[in-house]
Design a protein around this motif. Structure first.
Motif: not given
Length: 132
Positions: A23, A27-28, A30-32, A43, A77
């Motif tokens: 998860r 999220e990472e 989706a964020r970056a 990260r 991606r």
């Protein structure tokens, strides 16, 4: 490889999302935006090997894909289609549940209306049980 139906895809998505590291990877991404295994390992507090393993599971579930390599870089991606398939499956389930709740609500409403129209029937039933 045959295309998965929406329920199979939803199951794969839910199974992949059970792990907090996966998860966090989603999220990472989706964020970056797209990132390589090495970039993601920098990260997050996870080893490069663990990131690679988790990304493999996310690829299997169809949640991410490996982009076109640029030299030694293989960015991953997000793929939105599996999330949409899971949403469709959940919406269908919720709709069925809503239909059942509506039917129950109507049945209870009809029963309540019936008791309002014939209150003596309830009194008679209570008294007959009380005298037994």
């Amino acid at each position: 490889m045959r295309p998965a139906d929406s329920e199979e895809q939803a199951v794969a998505v839910f199974a992949a999302l059970t792990d907090p590291t996966r998860r966090a990877l989603l999220e990472e991404l989706a964020r970056a935006g797209p990132a390589t295994v090495t970039e993601l390992a920098r990260r997050l507090p996870v080893s490069r090997q663990a990131v690679a393993k988790h990304l493999g599971r996310l690829v299997e579930a169809g949640l991410i894909s490996s982009g076109e390599p640029s030299g030694r870089r293989h960015p991953y991606r997000l793929e939105p289609a599996p999330i949409r398939a899971a949403q469709v499956w959940l919406a269908t389930l919720a709709h069925r549940w809503d239909d059942r709740l509506t039917a129950l609500e109507h049945a209870l409403g009809a029963a309540l209306d019936d008791t309002r129209e014939h209150p003596q029937d309830i009194t008679d039933t209570k008294e007959s049980h009380h005298h037994e």
